[in-house]
Motif scaffolding. Structure first.
Motif, PDB file in Angstrom:
ATOM      1  N   SER A 198       0.759  -1.403  -0.126  1.00  0.00           N
ATOM      2  CA  SER A 198      -0.077   0.063  -0.031  1.00  0.00           C
ATOM      3  C   SER A 198       0.945   1.319  -0.009  1.00  0.00           C
ATOM      4  N   ILE A 199       2.138   1.177   0.248  1.00  0.00           N
ATOM      5  CA  ILE A 199       3.010   2.152   0.246  1.00  0.00           C
ATOM      6  C   ILE A 199       3.301   2.750  -1.250  1.00  0.00           C
ATOM      7  N   PRO A 200       3.105   3.972  -1.501  1.00  0.00           N
ATOM      8  CA  PRO A 200       3.388   4.448  -3.010  1.00  0.00           C
ATOM      9  C   PRO A 200       4.896   4.107  -3.338  1.00  0.00           C
ATOM     10  N   LYS A 201       4.980   3.520  -4.808  1.00  0.00           N
ATOM     11  CA  LYS A 201       6.243   3.605  -5.078  1.00  0.00           C
ATOM     12  C   LYS A 201       7.275   4.666  -4.995  1.00  0.00           C
ATOM     13  N   GLN A 213       7.938   6.196  -2.511  1.00  0.00           N
ATOM     14  CA  GLN A 213       8.744   6.317  -1.290  1.00  0.00           C
ATOM     15  C   GLN A 213       9.793   5.468  -1.633  1.00  0.00           C
ATOM     16  N   TRP A 214       9.954   4.342  -2.403  1.00  0.00           N
ATOM     17  CA  TRP A 214      10.875   3.548  -2.704  1.00  0.00           C
ATOM     18  C   TRP A 214      11.927   4.238  -3.610  1.00  0.00           C
ATOM     19  N   GLU A 215      11.266   4.963  -4.516  1.00  0.00           N
ATOM     20  CA  GLU A 215      12.217   5.748  -5.449  1.00  0.00           C
ATOM     21  C   GLU A 215      12.952   7.055  -4.623  1.00  0.00           C
ATOM     22  N   ALA A 216      12.190   7.412  -3.802  1.00  0.00           N
ATOM     23  CA  ALA A 216      12.771   8.635  -2.978  1.00  0.00           C
ATOM     24  C   ALA A 216      14.302   8.053  -2.163  1.00  0.00           C
ATOM     25  N   GLY A 217      13.750   6.842  -1.417  1.00  0.00           N
ATOM     26  CA  GLY A 217      15.089   6.269  -1.020  1.00  0.00           C
ATOM     27  C   GLY A 217      16.283   6.028  -1.842  1.00  0.00           C
ATOM     28  N   TYR A 218      15.846   5.229  -3.131  1.00  0.00           N
ATOM     29  CA  TYR A 218      16.640   5.098  -4.046  1.00  0.00           C
ATOM     30  C   TYR A 218      17.578   6.282  -4.704  1.00  0.00           C
ATOM     31  N   SER A 219      16.815   7.544  -4.624  1.00  0.00           N
ATOM     32  CA  SER A 219      17.240   8.697  -5.083  1.00  0.00           C
ATOM     33  C   SER A 219      18.401   9.152  -4.122  1.00  0.00           C
ATOM     34  N   ILE A 220      18.655   9.089  -3.056  1.00  0.00           N
ATOM     35  CA  ILE A 220      19.387   9.533  -2.157  1.00  0.00           C
ATOM     36  C   ILE A 220      20.412   8.536  -1.662  1.00  0.00           C
ATOM     37  N   GLY A 221      20.420   7.303  -2.584  1.00  0.00           N
ATOM     38  CA  GLY A 221      21.594   6.595  -2.334  1.00  0.00           C
ATOM     39  C   GLY A 221      21.418   5.357  -1.497  1.00  0.00           C
ATOM     40  N   MET A 222      20.158   4.889  -1.101  1.00  0.00           N
ATOM     41  CA  MET A 222      19.779   3.993  -0.172  1.00  0.00           C
ATOM     42  C   MET A 222      19.567   2.680  -1.110  1.00  0.00           C
ATOM     43  N   SER A 223      20.077   1.793  -0.422  1.00  0.00           N
ATOM     44  CA  SER A 223      19.978   0.212  -0.953  1.00  0.00           C
ATOM     45  C   SER A 223      18.653  -0.308  -0.513  1.00  0.00           C
ATOM     46  N   TYR A 224      18.052  -1.425  -1.293  1.00  0.00           N
ATOM     47  CA  TYR A 224      16.955  -1.813  -1.144  1.00  0.00           C
ATOM     48  C   TYR A 224      16.754  -2.280   0.441  1.00  0.00           C
ATOM     49  N   ARG A 225      17.441  -2.948   0.987  1.00  0.00           N
ATOM     50  CA  ARG A 225      17.680  -2.938   2.419  1.00  0.00           C
ATOM     51  C   ARG A 225      17.261  -1.725   3.298  1.00  0.00           C
ATOM     52  N   ALA A 229      16.215   1.146   2.147  1.00  0.00           N
ATOM     53  CA  ALA A 229      14.953   1.922   1.975  1.00  0.00           C
ATOM     54  C   ALA A 229      13.682   0.998   2.581  1.00  0.00           C
ATOM     55  N   LEU A 230      13.750  -0.211   2.741  1.00  0.00           N
ATOM     56  CA  LEU A 230      12.796  -1.046   3.160  1.00  0.00           C
ATOM     57  C   LEU A 230      12.804  -0.777   4.793  1.00  0.00           C
ATOM     58  N   VAL A 231      13.877  -0.790   5.487  1.00  0.00           N
ATOM     59  CA  VAL A 231      13.891  -0.592   6.820  1.00  0.00           C
ATOM     60  C   VAL A 231      13.686   0.733   7.461  1.00  0.00           C
ATOM     61  N   ARG A 232      14.096   1.747   6.753  1.00  0.00           N
ATOM     62  CA  ARG A 232      13.968   3.031   7.321  1.00  0.00           C
ATOM     63  C   ARG A 232      12.777   3.770   6.688  1.00  0.00           C
ATOM     64  N   ILE A 233      12.273   3.593   5.528  1.00  0.00           N
ATOM     65  CA  ILE A 233      11.283   4.286   4.872  1.00  0.00           C
ATOM     66  C   ILE A 233       9.767   3.209   4.820  1.00  0.00           C
ATOM     67  N   ILE A 234       9.752   2.087   4.359  1.00  0.00           N
ATOM     68  CA  ILE A 234       8.757   1.438   4.078  1.00  0.00           C
ATOM     69  C   ILE A 234       8.189   0.707   5.239  1.00  0.00           C
ATOM     70  N   LEU A 235       8.971   0.095   5.908  1.00  0.00           N
ATOM     71  CA  LEU A 235       8.404  -0.650   7.009  1.00  0.00           C
ATOM     72  C   LEU A 235       7.870   0.336   8.262  1.00  0.00           C
ATOM     73  N   PRO A 236       8.440   1.539   8.583  1.00  0.00           N
ATOM     74  CA  PRO A 236       7.799   2.323   9.418  1.00  0.00           C
ATOM     75  C   PRO A 236       6.394   2.843   9.146  1.00  0.00           C
ATOM     76  N   GLN A 237       6.195   2.928   7.725  1.00  0.00           N
ATOM     77  CA  GLN A 237       4.987   3.580   7.190  1.00  0.00           C
ATOM     78  C   GLN A 237       3.820   2.234   7.207  1.00  0.00           C
ATOM     79  N   ALA A 238       4.370   0.824   6.948  1.00  0.00           N
ATOM     80  CA  ALA A 238       3.654  -0.130   6.691  1.00  0.00           C
ATOM     81  C   ALA A 238       3.236  -0.418   8.209  1.00  0.00           C
ATOM     82  N   ALA A 239       4.019  -0.258   9.046  1.00  0.00           N
ATOM     83  CA  ALA A 239       3.728  -0.794  10.521  1.00  0.00           C
ATOM     84  C   ALA A 239       2.436  -0.052  11.076  1.00  0.00           C
ATOM     85  N   ARG A 240       2.321   1.284  10.610  1.00  0.00           N
ATOM     86  CA  ARG A 240       1.415   2.244  10.912  1.00  0.00           C
ATOM     87  C   ARG A 240      -0.227   1.679  10.506  1.00  0.00           C
TER      88      ARG A 240
END
Length: 232
Positions: free
Chosen positions: A126-129, A131-143, A145-156
């Motif tokens: 349900s998290i918009p794509k 959000q992933w792209e924003a993480g990748y754009s600042i140099g984050m890896s998949y892991r 982006a998942l831990v710092r951006i996606i999972l906190p939002q998914a938890a809520r």
């Protein structure tokens, strides 16, 4: 008719009051020391299984995704009581004997993991794509982006359905009585067998379950209200 007959027999009323008073603490103790403990441990382990299963389902790895699908299908397609019986009564036939409480933890954890994995998977998707792209754009890896951006939002997003799952799990712990775990319902069975008053004892157990669920529901509402502060 039943109430009129009951109150016409004061000795029966006095006996019911005495049984209710003497059975309350053993029932409550069974709920606090086994039912709630079993639900907490099983839910914590099940949540870890759920996250791993959800990540496997959405991964590009066909093998991991396939294994996760089969696991979820088996657990969701079979009764929880049957799963508990297989673990506690079935495994000893192949030399694997597990005590009642660990058997219950394994059974409930696997069950929670399968059902909660669908909640977690839906929350992640349900998290918009963007959000992933924003993480990748600042140099984050998949892991990262998942831990710092996606999972906190998914938890809520997951809190309401997972909270409901936990409340259901608390009630489902009564099934552990079938594999000899001395939780509250097992205590109720023992007291009912000794007093020959199943209606009173089981009603008292039901009341305790209800009160526990009311408290948990209130906690759930409080958590959801706090999380709503961060919703735009």
């Amino acid at each position: 008719m039943f109430l009129s007959n009951l109150f016409e027999n004061p000795e029966r009323v006095d006996r019911w009051i005495e049984i209710a008073q003497t059975s309350f603490w053993p029932l409550l103790k069974g709920a606090l020391t086994f039912s709630l403990l079993l639900s907490l441990v099983s839910f914590a382990i099940g949540l870890v299984i759920a996250i791993l299963t959800a990540l496997a389902r959405i991964s590009g790895n066909k093998l991991l995704s396939g294994i996760a699908r089969v696991y979820v299908s088996i657990i969701r397609g079979t009764p929880l009581l049957v799963q508990l019986f297989i673990i506690f009564y079935g495994l000893p036939s192949i030399g694997m004997t597990i005590d009642p409480f660990p058997s219950a933890v394994i059974g409930f954890s696997l069950n929670v993991g399968a059902y909660a994995s669908e909640v977690v998977r839906a929350a992640i998707l349900s998290i918009p794509k963007g959000q992933w792209e924003a993480g990748y754009s600042i140099g984050m890896s998949y892991r990262q982006a998942l831990v710092r951006i996606i999972l906190p939002q998914a938890a809520r997003v997951s809190v309401p359905p997972l909270s409901n799952s936990y409340i259901s799990l608390v009630k489902d712990t009564s099934l552990a009585a079938a594999i000899l775990v001395p939780e509250m319902f097992r205590k109720a069975q023992e007291i009912a067998a000794a007093t020959y008053e199943p209606l009173l004892v089981y009603s008292e157990a039901a009341l305790i379950y209800w009160m526990i669920c009311l408290v948990l529901a209130a906690i759930q509402d409080r958590i959801e209200s706090r999380l709503d502060r961060y919703v735009a």
